[in-house]
Design an enzyme around this catalytic site. Structure first.
Site, short mmCIF file in Angstrom:
data_model
loop_
_atom_site.label_atom_id
_atom_site.label_comp_id
_atom_site.label_asym_id
_atom_site.label_seq_id
_atom_site.Cartn_x
_atom_site.Cartn_y
_atom_site.Cartn_z
N GLY A 7 15.87 21.74 65.30
CA GLY A 7 15.95 20.73 66.36
C GLY A 7 15.34 19.47 65.80
N LYS A 187 -0.54 19.98 80.40
CA LYS A 187 0.48 18.99 80.04
C LYS A 187 1.71 19.11 80.94
CE LYS A 187 2.91 16.62 76.43
NZ LYS A 187 3.72 16.72 75.23
P1 NAD Z 1 15.71 14.92 71.48
O1 NAD Z 1 16.63 14.79 72.64
O2 NAD Z 1 15.44 13.70 70.69
O3 NAD Z 1 16.29 16.01 70.48
C1 NAD Z 1 16.50 17.35 70.91
C2 NAD Z 1 17.88 17.79 70.43
O4 NAD Z 1 18.90 17.07 71.14
C3 NAD Z 1 18.13 17.52 68.95
O5 NAD Z 1 18.81 18.63 68.42
C4 NAD Z 1 18.99 16.29 68.96
O6 NAD Z 1 19.83 16.15 67.84
C5 NAD Z 1 19.82 16.51 70.22
N1 NAD Z 1 20.37 15.26 70.74
C6 NAD Z 1 19.68 14.11 71.00
N2 NAD Z 1 20.51 13.16 71.45
C7 NAD Z 1 21.75 13.70 71.47
C8 NAD Z 1 23.04 13.22 71.83
N3 NAD Z 1 23.21 11.97 72.28
N4 NAD Z 1 24.09 14.06 71.72
C9 NAD Z 1 23.92 15.33 71.27
N5 NAD Z 1 22.72 15.85 70.93
C10 NAD Z 1 21.65 15.05 71.02
O7 NAD Z 1 14.39 15.60 72.03
P2 NAD Z 1 12.86 15.32 71.61
O8 NAD Z 1 12.40 14.10 72.30
O9 NAD Z 1 12.74 15.45 70.15
O10 NAD Z 1 12.16 16.55 72.33
C11 NAD Z 1 12.10 17.86 71.77
C12 NAD Z 1 11.07 18.66 72.58
O11 NAD Z 1 9.77 18.04 72.42
C13 NAD Z 1 11.33 18.66 74.10
O12 NAD Z 1 10.90 19.88 74.65
C14 NAD Z 1 10.47 17.51 74.61
O13 NAD Z 1 10.13 17.65 75.98
C15 NAD Z 1 9.25 17.68 73.70
N6 NAD Z 1 8.42 16.48 73.50
C16 NAD Z 1 9.00 15.25 73.31
C17 NAD Z 1 8.17 14.14 73.09
C18 NAD Z 1 8.76 12.78 72.79
O14 NAD Z 1 8.01 11.79 72.75
N7 NAD Z 1 10.03 12.63 72.52
C19 NAD Z 1 6.79 14.30 73.08
C20 NAD Z 1 6.24 15.57 73.25
C21 NAD Z 1 7.08 16.66 73.46
#
Ligand code: NAD
Length: 312
Positions: A7, A187
């Site tokens: 991911g 959290k």
């Molecule tokens: P993200 O949406 O950036 O990525 C997660 C997945 O979704 C990846 O595989 C990504 O390639 C896919 N994705 C993203 N945009 C897409 C699109 N337009 N089309 C198809 N696929 C797409 O998620 P994240 O922010 O990295 O979060 C991952 C985990 O970490 C979640 O559980 C989130 O709650 C948690 N988290 C996020 C943050 C933050 O600041 N972003 C902070 C702490 C925890």
């Protein structure tokens, strides 16, 4: 260390980039073809605290992962609803000595991870790092953060500390926690209040905090989380948690920020993680015979909004 980031969106890219810069052998695995192709062709572009970087990192499409050398550490960073499919797809990378660290937001992911990984190899955690995805192959990484993690299996404390050390050596500021479920619930109370309410009310966190019912809504939701947590042996300090949640209202710190669920649904028309935050409390409440009406209603409202907006 040979590390796979399963991911590689915003957070996976941050961890992958920092662990690579720290000298580890990092491979990214992801399910978004455009993102995978962009990184394969042009590298990962990152704005890291204002500095523009391009880093060549190996990346594979999760549906194309094949049997090969097992990885030593897998860090899971999908959205919650993508977790099960990711674990199925990366089965060829999981060996008897592969440790798996789950850092997603939300509650109860271990129930999914343990279908694929022996308990002694599962580690769960919580992170205060943040990250933003600006498009395929492009991330914005600002600020500082930390990671707390703990082993789920018996007698694996030393392994958990060793994993924290590897992360810290790459600047990720990780530590062993002896009570990770407390941190995860604490959290989740932030996510379980700010995410759903700001999304439904179409406001940022400061905007929510300025409304008269905000405190009562926050307090009621936190109490529902505490009720369920207590049933699982986690005794939340409710007044402290409410105070912690309400720090998000401060416009001089993070109050002007729109929470991730708002960005997912309202800005990017994506499905939300509601089933793993308020929805998890709702499900567990039902199972334990505890009333969680606000979490039930919030979960339903967000699902209705997802349907109205035809989110994917
Ligand atoms: P993200 O949406 O950036 O990525 C997660 C997945 O979704 C990846 O595989 C990504 O390639 C896919 N994705 C993203 N945009 C897409 C699109 N337009 N089309 C198809 N696929 C797409 O998620 P994240 O922010 O990295 O979060 C991952 C985990 O970490 C979640 O559980 C989130 O709650 C948690 N988290 C996020 C943050 C933050 O600041 N972003 C902070 C702490 C925890």
């Amino acid at each position: 260390m040979k590390i796979t980031i399963a991911g590689a969106g915003a957070m996976g890219s941050r961890f992958g980039l920092m662990l690579h810069q720290g000298g580890n052998e990092v491979t990214l695995v992801d399910g978004w073809p455009a993102h995978v192709n962009a990184i394969k062709e042009h590298g990962l572009h990152a704005n890291l605290n204002g500095e523009e970087l391009t880093v060549q990192l190996p990346i594979e499409l999760q549906s194309e992962v094949k049997e090969g050398e097992k990885t030593e550490l897998i860090i899971l960073f999908t959205k919650a609803m993508q977790l099960d499919q990711m674990l199925q797809d990366i089965k060829p990378l999981i060996g008897a000595h592969t440790n798996v660290l789950c850092l997603l937001n939300g509650i109860g992911h271990e129930d999914i991870v343990e279908k694929y990984v022996p308990m002694e190899n599962i580690f769960i955690g919580n992170t205060m790092w943040t990250a933003g995805l600006e498009g395929a192959g492009k991330v914005k990484l600002f600020g500082n953060g930390s990671v707390e993690l703990q082993n789920l299996g018996k007698n694996q404390e030393q392994v958990a500390s060793d994993i924290a050390k590897v992360l810290s050596e790459s600047g990720l500021n990780a530590s062993y926690s002896s009570n990770i479920h407390y941190s995860i619930y604490r959290k989740a109370c932030v996510n379980g209040t700010m995410n759903g309410l700001c999304t439904l009310l179409d406001t940022n966190m400061a905007g929510l905090g300025e409304t008269h019912p905000a405190h009562e809504m926050v307090a009621t939701i936190v109490n529902e989380f505490a009720l369920v947590a207590n049933h699982e042996g986690v005794s939340l300090d409710v007044p402290e948690v409410i105070e912690h949640v309400e720090e998000c209202f401060d416009p001089t710190t993070i109050g002007k920020h729109y929470p991730s669920m708002y960005q997912d649904l309202m800005t990017n028309n994506r499905l939300t993680e509601i089933d793993y935050i308020n929805g998890a409390i709702s499900r567990k409440g039902k199972k334990y015979g505890l009333a969680t009406p606000y979490c039930n209603f919030l979960t339903q409202l967000i699902h209705s909004k997802e349907e109205i907006l035809k989110a994917k």
